[in-house]
Design a protein around this motif. Structure first.
Motif, PDB file in Angstrom:
ATOM      1  N   HIS A 295     -19.095  -6.243   1.235  1.00  0.00           N
ATOM      2  CA  HIS A 295     -19.899  -7.426   0.895  1.00  0.00           C
ATOM      3  C   HIS A 295     -19.924  -7.598  -0.613  1.00  0.00           C
ATOM      4  CE1 HIS A 295     -23.908  -9.787   1.710  1.00  0.00           C
ATOM      5  NE2 HIS A 295     -23.426 -10.129   0.518  1.00  0.00           N
TER       6      HIS A 295
ATOM      7  N   HIS B 110     -28.301  -7.579   4.330  1.00  0.00           N
ATOM      8  CA  HIS B 110     -29.581  -7.680   3.604  1.00  0.00           C
ATOM      9  C   HIS B 110     -30.671  -6.906   4.356  1.00  0.00           C
ATOM     10  CE1 HIS B 110     -29.067  -9.957  -0.036  1.00  0.00           C
ATOM     11  NE2 HIS B 110     -28.286 -10.790   0.604  1.00  0.00           N
TER      12      HIS B 110
ATOM     13  N   HIS C  37     -25.816 -13.476   6.270  1.00  0.00           N
ATOM     14  CA  HIS C  37     -26.825 -13.020   5.316  1.00  0.00           C
ATOM     15  C   HIS C  37     -28.181 -13.325   5.969  1.00  0.00           C
ATOM     16  CE1 HIS C  37     -23.806 -13.179   2.082  1.00  0.00           C
ATOM     17  NE2 HIS C  37     -24.701 -12.776   1.201  1.00  0.00           N
TER      18      HIS C  37
ATOM     19  N   HIS D 279     -19.563 -10.850  -3.867  1.00  0.00           N
ATOM     20  CA  HIS D 279     -19.355 -12.232  -4.326  1.00  0.00           C
ATOM     21  C   HIS D 279     -18.684 -12.084  -5.698  1.00  0.00           C
ATOM     22  CE1 HIS D 279     -22.752 -13.713  -1.586  1.00  0.00           C
ATOM     23  NE2 HIS D 279     -23.044 -12.429  -1.694  1.00  0.00           N
TER      24      HIS D 279
ATOM     25  N   ASP E 128     -22.784  -5.831  -2.716  1.00  0.00           N
ATOM     26  CA  ASP E 128     -23.223  -7.229  -2.860  1.00  0.00           C
ATOM     27  C   ASP E 128     -23.005  -7.712  -4.294  1.00  0.00           C
ATOM     28  OD1 ASP E 128     -24.199  -9.713  -2.183  1.00  0.00           O
ATOM     29  OD2 ASP E 128     -26.309  -9.135  -2.155  1.00  0.00           O
TER      30      ASP E 128
HETATM   31 FE    FE Z   1     -24.476 -11.484  -0.575  1.00  0.00          FE
END
Ligand code: FE
Ligand code: NIG
Length: 406
Positions: free
Chosen positions: A76, A265, A242, A78, A316
């Motif tokens: 995970h 999450h 998410h 970004h 993340d």
């Molecule tokens: Fe995320």
């Protein structure tokens, strides 16, 4: 094809078996002291005690009496964005909340504004050192999401940037179309465009393996997410969600119902969500960097493992909620913040993270698996979970039997 024999591993430590590691299996590592292993065509073909090797080999690599573990899978991230969120960071330090900033059109929307105007080339240039940092921290496989494009064309550009980035890193990148936040106006039309045009285009161009939706008060509703995820499924894409970052709105239950590979999450999850996860085959992914950076209560990792839920851990990596550039640190934080044992955290970052990406050929060291592994500086594997902030803890990163770091 040539065979390389790796010798002199103080210990080789790995989860065993592909698929989901739940309950006691999550904490059950196979530990082989004084190990050797052989690699051919980027795959492990044999593991054992050196005296038991009776095949031919073309070269020998002595790993120097150090521990060997599977390379991490960061399931995970970004990692593609432009601009920065330093102003948010400062504002939050002065008492503003992440949700307030987002509701006022900042936060993720600020990154959207900055990313949407960046060229594919700029996005690749910006992302390259981030992926390199994750790789140095032990991640051989890295999932990367879109989600800061918002308009379909800008989302496609983010996915094209991920494809270009793949040509510039030895890490295996797994691209995800993330439907992150709705536009200020016309959200109904937006969801329809995603379902009718964006997802089919992404599939036609082979730009993503997964579709992910952010379910939250300031993002998408469960019903909007259901439409998007069902369309993704119809087009043969796997699902990620998410959910429960700030509020438990039913996103976890939706992910389980639709058979998502993972739901990530869970900081706001409680008994009902744990019970839903225990019934399904969706991996629960912990993101301790978010808890640390935003000061959120950590997701209930201990409770999830005890309830037989397969648990993964990921960085993340993103500019707003988790500027965490180290998978090794994510693993170490999962022990401190989420209550996992070191063994459970290692499984979370390897075998279960591979399951969260729908692959079984990595995240463990067994015959037939990819030769993606880490040589640690230490002879004791637990140092990789114990250490905070010493990059040299990981001496070498090997991907497909090739040395890529160290
Ligand atoms: Fe995320
Ligand atoms: O996983 N929560 C939503 N999305 C990201 C944060 C993105 C951002 O703040 O830029 C996350 O935390």
């Amino acid at each position: 094809m040539s065979i390389t024999l790796f010798t002199n591993c103080a210990e080789l430590v790995t989860p065993l078996g592909g698929g989901l590691h739940r309950g006691t299996l999550q904490g059950l590592l196979h530990r082989l002291p004084e190990a050797a292993f052989a690699v051919q065509d980027g795959r492990i073909i044999w593991i054992g005690a050196l005296r038991d090797w009776n095949g031919n080999h073309d070269r020998v690599i002595d790993v120097g009496g150090r521990a060997v573990i599977p390379a991490f899978v960061d399931s995970h991230t970004h990692a593609i964005w432009a601009g920065h969120r330093l102003d948010d960071f400062e504002a939050r330090a002065q008492g503003k909340s992440y949700e307030e900033i987002l509701a006022a059109g900042g936060g993720i929307y600020q990154t959207v504004r900055q990313t949407a105007i960046a060229s594919v080339e700029t996005l690749v240039t910006l992302a390259k050192p981030r992926v390199a940092a994750l790789l140095r921290s032990g991640a051989a496989t890295i999932e990367v999401k879109s989600g800061y494009g918002l308009t379909p064309e800008a989302e496609l550009n983010m996915l094209r940037a991920i494809a270009r980035l793949q040509t510039e890193t030895p890490a295996a990148l797994f691209p995800t179309l993330l439907i992150h936040v709705p536009p200020a106006e016309g959200r109904e039309q937006y969801v329809q465009d995603v379902v009718e045009h964006l997802i089919p285009t992404v599939v036609r161009e082979g730009l993503a393996r997964f579709v992910d939706v952010f379910i939250e008060q300031e993002a998408f509703t469960v019903e909007e997410a259901r439409r998007i995820l069902e369309a993704a499924k119809t087009h043969g894409l796997e699902l990620k969600v998410h959910a429960d970052q700030f509020h438990a709105l039913g996103g976890v239950e939706l992910a389980v119902e639709l058979g998502a590979l993972s739901v990530d999450h869970l900081e706001a999850s409680s008994e009902a969500q744990v019970a839903a996860l225990a019934q399904g085959r969706t991996v629960a992914t912990l993101l301790p960097g978010v808890s640390l950076h935003l000061g959120l209560p950590p997701a209930p990792g201990r409770i999830l493992v005890d309830a037989n839920v397969p648990v993964a851990v990921a960085t993340d990596l993103n500019p707003g909620s988790s500027p965490l550039f180290s998978m090794q640190l994510a693993v170490a934080l999962a022990v401190r913040l989420n209550g996992l044992t070191p063994a459970e955290a290692l499984t979370a970052a390897t075998a279960n993270a591979a399951a969260a990406l729908g692959v079984r050929d990595r995240g463990r060291l067994e015959e037939g698996c990819r030769a993606d592994f880490l040589v640690l500086a230490s002879a004791d594997w637990r140092d990789v979970v114990y250490t905070l902030g010493a990059p040299e803890t990981i001496a070498q990163v090997w991907i497909g039997g090739e040395l890529v770091e160290g």
